[in-house]
Motif scaffolding. Sequence first.
Motif, short mmCIF file in Angstrom:
data_model
loop_
_atom_site.label_atom_id
_atom_site.label_comp_id
_atom_site.label_asym_id
_atom_site.label_seq_id
_atom_site.Cartn_x
_atom_site.Cartn_y
_atom_site.Cartn_z
N LEU A 164 0.83 -1.21 0.00
CA LEU A 164 0.00 0.00 0.00
C LEU A 164 0.86 1.26 0.00
O LEU A 164 0.56 2.24 -0.70
CB LEU A 164 -0.93 0.00 1.22
N SER A 165 1.95 1.23 0.77
CA SER A 165 2.86 2.39 0.81
C SER A 165 3.51 2.63 -0.55
O SER A 165 3.68 3.78 -0.97
CB SER A 165 3.94 2.17 1.87
N SER A 166 3.89 1.54 -1.23
CA SER A 166 4.54 1.66 -2.54
C SER A 166 3.58 2.26 -3.57
O SER A 166 3.97 3.13 -4.36
CB SER A 166 5.03 0.29 -3.01
N ILE A 167 2.33 1.78 -3.55
CA ILE A 167 1.34 2.33 -4.48
C ILE A 167 1.11 3.81 -4.20
O ILE A 167 1.04 4.64 -5.12
CB ILE A 167 0.01 1.56 -4.38
N ALA A 168 0.99 4.14 -2.91
CA ALA A 168 0.77 5.54 -2.54
C ALA A 168 1.93 6.42 -2.98
O ALA A 168 1.73 7.53 -3.49
CB ALA A 168 0.58 5.64 -1.02
N SER A 169 3.16 5.92 -2.80
CA SER A 169 4.35 6.69 -3.22
C SER A 169 4.38 6.89 -4.73
O SER A 169 4.71 7.98 -5.22
CB SER A 169 5.63 5.97 -2.77
N ALA A 170 4.01 5.84 -5.47
CA ALA A 170 4.00 5.94 -6.93
C ALA A 170 2.97 6.96 -7.40
O ALA A 170 3.24 7.78 -8.29
CB ALA A 170 3.70 4.57 -7.54
N ILE A 171 1.79 6.92 -6.78
CA ILE A 171 0.74 7.89 -7.13
C ILE A 171 1.18 9.30 -6.78
O ILE A 171 0.99 10.25 -7.57
CB ILE A 171 -0.57 7.53 -6.40
N ALA A 172 1.80 9.46 -5.62
CA ALA A 172 2.25 10.77 -5.18
C ALA A 172 3.32 11.33 -6.11
O ALA A 172 3.32 12.53 -6.44
CB ALA A 172 2.79 10.70 -3.75
N MET A 173 4.24 10.48 -6.55
CA MET A 173 5.29 10.93 -7.48
C MET A 173 4.70 11.31 -8.83
O MET A 173 5.09 12.32 -9.42
CB MET A 173 6.34 9.82 -7.65
N TYR A 174 3.76 10.52 -9.32
CA TYR A 174 3.16 10.79 -10.63
C TYR A 174 2.42 12.13 -10.63
O TYR A 174 2.50 12.89 -11.59
CB TYR A 174 2.21 9.66 -11.01
N PHE A 175 1.72 12.39 -9.52
CA PHE A 175 0.96 13.64 -9.43
C PHE A 175 1.74 14.77 -8.76
O PHE A 175 1.18 15.82 -8.45
CB PHE A 175 -0.36 13.40 -8.69
N GLN A 176 3.03 14.51 -8.49
CA GLN A 176 3.95 15.52 -7.96
C GLN A 176 3.47 16.11 -6.62
O GLN A 176 3.48 17.33 -6.42
CB GLN A 176 4.16 16.64 -8.99
N VAL A 177 3.06 15.24 -5.72
CA VAL A 177 2.69 15.67 -4.37
C VAL A 177 3.46 14.88 -3.31
O VAL A 177 3.00 14.71 -2.18
CB VAL A 177 1.16 15.53 -4.14
N SER A 178 4.64 14.40 -3.70
CA SER A 178 5.44 13.56 -2.80
C SER A 178 5.77 14.28 -1.50
O SER A 178 5.78 13.67 -0.42
CB SER A 178 6.73 13.12 -3.49
#
Length: 337
Positions: A164-178
């Motif tokens: 779940l953390s990995s998916i969240a990180s990937a989504i955050a990076m894609y949408f530039q909200v890391s």
Amino acid sequence: MEAKKTNKIPTLIMVTSPFFILLAIVISILYGTKDISALTAWQAITQFDEGNVDHNIIVSSRIPRVVAALLVGAFLAVAGAVMQGVTRNYLASPSIMGVNDGSAFIVTLAIVFFPGISNYQMILLSMLGSALGAGLVFGLGSLVRNGLSPVRLAIIGTVIGTFLSSIASAIAMYFQVSQTISIWYNSKIHAVQPDMLRLAIPFGIVGLLLALLSSKSITVASLGEDIAVGLGQRTKWVKALSILSVVFLTGTSVALVGKIAFVGLVIPHITRFIVGVDYRYIIPCAAMIGAVFLAFCDIVSRFINFPFETPIGVVTAIIGVPFFLYLIRKKGGRQSA
């Protein structure tokens, strides 16, 4: 005679805890990157001056921070105690069983896809995420051979949490909200919002009340499924009420300050060692000890690398990881008695 002697310990904890809570509040308000005098702190509370920088630091930052630390410490400790009692799993805790990760995952999705979401909605979604994380871990554990044993369930929880953390990180990076998302995974107790704090308190209190109401039933459930059924307990209702309590407590904590690990693992064990196996005593005492524990962890985090702050999760991990390894070494894969 022995019962009376044992009952003195919970009373002692409940009587002495307010002193340590008050001490934590005073230290938290006065000391940090900038030390503030006791007189200034008192004036900030009684005669607040909006133009005074120190007054603003105290009222808008340090008081909400220590209150959040106390509440979250209590919430996570009680959530861990309830999970360990109902599942008879000595490794059960919100951080290990995917409950924290589920909350943080849903919070990430909310921030990315619904940036204008209100604090109230954030808390509700965080609780939904708690239920999701717990459901995934225990659901998968029930499908795997011996998957509900303590160590295997901990492994499944770690895998699900990492996923779940990995998916969240990937989504955050894609949408530039890391940058925004990272504080939810590393704890944002230093930046707790007073408005969010006021909203979170009622939800947390509901979770605590649910835990207290089910405390006697949890004591029976901790003896084992067969014994509980033999004593006439409706085990499904007890588990449902307990899970609801954990969802309220964990979801509120994550929405308020982000993920903080190991409080729900360490504190219930310490409390059980001190007060015995009766959850009518374990739950209120765990709340007090957890509150004091996390408040002082927050204080320590300010001075490990002074004047820079260390994430509070580092402090809890320094204590929690050795404790986690000790439990595995001592009890292996057995369920708690």
